[in-house]
Structure formats: C-alpha cells, structure tokens
Write a protein that holds these residues in place. Structure first.
Motif, PDB file in Angstrom:
ATOM      1  N   SER A 161      -2.335   4.887   2.141  1.00  0.00           N
ATOM      2  CA  SER A 161      -1.422   4.329   1.149  1.00  0.00           C
ATOM      3  C   SER A 161      -2.137   4.208  -0.188  1.00  0.00           C
ATOM      4  CB  SER A 161      -0.883   2.958   1.594  1.00  0.00           C
ATOM      5  OG  SER A 161      -1.938   2.050   1.790  1.00  0.00           O
ATOM      6  N   THR A 206      -3.410   3.446   8.161  1.00  0.00           N
ATOM      7  CA  THR A 206      -2.502   4.329   7.446  1.00  0.00           C
ATOM      8  C   THR A 206      -3.011   4.612   6.036  1.00  0.00           C
ATOM      9  OG1 THR A 206      -1.201   2.421   6.689  1.00  0.00           O
ATOM     10  CG2 THR A 206      -0.517   3.504   8.734  1.00  0.00           C
ATOM     11  N   GLY A 225       1.793  -0.837  -1.204  1.00  0.00           N
ATOM     12  CA  GLY A 225       3.040  -0.738  -0.455  1.00  0.00           C
ATOM     13  C   GLY A 225       3.662   0.644  -0.489  1.00  0.00           C
ATOM     14  N   ALA A 226       4.970   0.674  -0.285  1.00  0.00           N
ATOM     15  CA  ALA A 226       5.706   1.932  -0.170  1.00  0.00           C
ATOM     16  C   ALA A 226       5.650   2.750  -1.457  1.00  0.00           C
ATOM     17  CB  ALA A 226       7.162   1.653   0.195  1.00  0.00           C
ATOM     18  N   THR A 227       5.681   4.071  -1.279  1.00  0.00           N
ATOM     19  CA  THR A 227       5.601   4.978  -2.427  1.00  0.00           C
ATOM     20  C   THR A 227       6.752   4.782  -3.404  1.00  0.00           C
ATOM     21  OG1 THR A 227       4.482   6.617  -1.053  1.00  0.00           O
ATOM     22  CG2 THR A 227       5.478   7.412  -3.089  1.00  0.00           C
ATOM     23  N   ASP A 228       7.910   4.392  -2.896  1.00  0.00           N
ATOM     24  CA  ASP A 228       9.078   4.231  -3.769  1.00  0.00           C
ATOM     25  C   ASP A 228       9.267   2.803  -4.253  1.00  0.00           C
ATOM     26  OD1 ASP A 228       9.761   3.090  -1.379  1.00  0.00           O
ATOM     27  OD2 ASP A 228      11.723   4.061  -1.202  1.00  0.00           O
ATOM     28  N   SER A 229       8.235   1.947  -4.126  1.00  0.00           N
ATOM     29  CA  SER A 229       8.385   0.541  -4.500  1.00  0.00           C
ATOM     30  C   SER A 229       8.264   0.341  -6.005  1.00  0.00           C
ATOM     31  CB  SER A 229       7.347  -0.319  -3.785  1.00  0.00           C
ATOM     32  OG  SER A 229       6.047  -0.087  -4.307  1.00  0.00           O
TER      33      SER A 229
END
Length: 231
Positions: free
Chosen positions: A5, A3, A103-107
């Motif tokens: 990221s 993925t 990690g996640a874009t909104d982290s």
C-alpha cells in the motif's frame, strides 16, 4: 500476509542544522533516495518525493517493513556523505520519522497526502508557487504541463563506471536509469509517474489537491511530531 500500500514517509525537521545546504546536497539526497529504495534487497517504487531544507517527504508503494528498511538505507548513506562533507556525523541521530499507511488507492485521504507533499514549499514559506519548486518530483507527472521551473537535460551514453562515479556508489546502475546535467538521477527514474496519474486521473485534479490548502491549510502531516521546526 503483509499487503502492499501507499505510505507517507516523513522525517522530522532538524532544528539545529539543514540536511540540504547547497545544490550538491539536494542532488545527492535524491540520488541516495533512488539507490536506497530501488537498488536494495527490498526494492520499493516511489510515487512522489520532495526535499525541503531540513526534512523530506515521499510516498512509496510497498510493504511497510520494506519501506522502513529502505528508509534506513537512505539515512545511513546520506549521513556518510554529509559527515564527509561537513564533519557532522550521524546527522539523522535522534531524528524521528513516520511511515503512515494511506489506505485505499481511491481514498480522499491519499489524495490529500499527495497534495500536502507537493504543497510543502508553500506551507513552509519557501515559495508562493509550488509549481516552480525545483526539488520536487511534481515536474514529471502528466508531462510537466504545470511545471514552469528550470528543466535539466539528460546526459546520454554514460558507461556503467561513469554512472557509478557520478552517483558515488558501487552498486550496479540499471541501463535505463537517466542522469541529468546536474549529476542527478532524473525525476522520471526516481518515481513511477503512473502511480500519481492513476490516483489523480487528471492534471487538474492533481493541481486541485495541491492548491486546496492555500486558503485553509488544515491538512497537517499526521504525525507523532509537529512540523513547527521544519523548513
């Protein structure tokens, strides 16, 4: 399937010499970074980047293997330039680097990493004001609203041959690449500003995460190595 990221890329600070000794070196470092990550067989977009005297930080968005490949391209290319100029071969030999998934874009962690990258000149006591540090892509986010340092003019109407000569490369340079009066690929060419702006949403939020460590700078670069020798 791998993925895409954001990854925090950081090279270990050299102890016995600097990577970037004069202005030409800082300029060439950004040029080599742009060419390595954007023009190779595995192009990866960069969200943010900063050059310190003896190490770099950047935040590419892509597959980890592609990022590793492009980082090796950068290290090889800059090492050749450095060897030719200073007579020191393989300057990156034995230098560790890290590629950490954010990690996640909104982290919150990703926002902390962005703040840490742009706070580096303060963390290493190069300046007390991160908003004037020249060798940082901070200046292109949110239309430069907080950047108060020196700005460079873009050189117009360069031919392909002229661009290649300035950037010291044989690779084909895209027509939309801008080169400034210092002979450097423009910061807006190096990074896609949409990444940081989408993550942070506002310039005030970006400034908050840059400045939040001033009072309690406990967000160290998570790493297999310490940054005690970095500068």
């Amino acid at each position: 399937m791998e993925t895409t990221s954001y990854h925090h890329v950081c090279t270990e600070g050299l102890e016995n010499c600097d990577l970037f000794i004069d202005r030409e070196d800082f300029v060439m470092g950004f040029n080599k970074l742009a060419i390595a990550f954007k023009l190779g067989p595995y192009p990866v977009e960069i969200a943010s980047a900063i050059e310190m005297a003896n190490h770099i930080h950047c935040l590419p968005n892509g597959i980890e293997f592609y990022i590793y490949y492009d980082l090796m391209r950068f290290e090889r290319s800059y090492s050749m330039y450095y060897s030719e100029k200073y007579g020191i071969s393989k300057v990156f030999r034995g230098v560790h680097h890290q590629i950490l998934d954010c990690g996640a874009t909104d982290s919150k962690y990703l926002r902390d990493v962005i703040g840490y990258i742009y706070r580096n000149p303060v963390h290493h006591k190069v300046t007390s004001n991160p908003y004037i540090y020249e060798w940082s892509t901070f200046k292109v986010h949110f239309d430069n609203k907080e950047y108060i340092g020196k700005k460079s003019e873009i050189v117009k109407n360069l031919t392909q041959t002229q661009k290649q000569k300035i950037l010291r490369t044989r690779e084909s340079i895209p027509d939309d690449w801008e080169i400034d009066s210092n002979g450097m690929v423009s910061m807006k060419t190096i990074v896609n500003t949409g990444h940081i702006e989408n993550i942070m949403r506002t310039n005030n939020s970006l400034s908050y995460y840059i400045n939040k460590g001033d009072e309690d700078d406990t967000m160290e670069c998570p790493s297999r190595f310490t940054d005690s020798s970095a500068r």
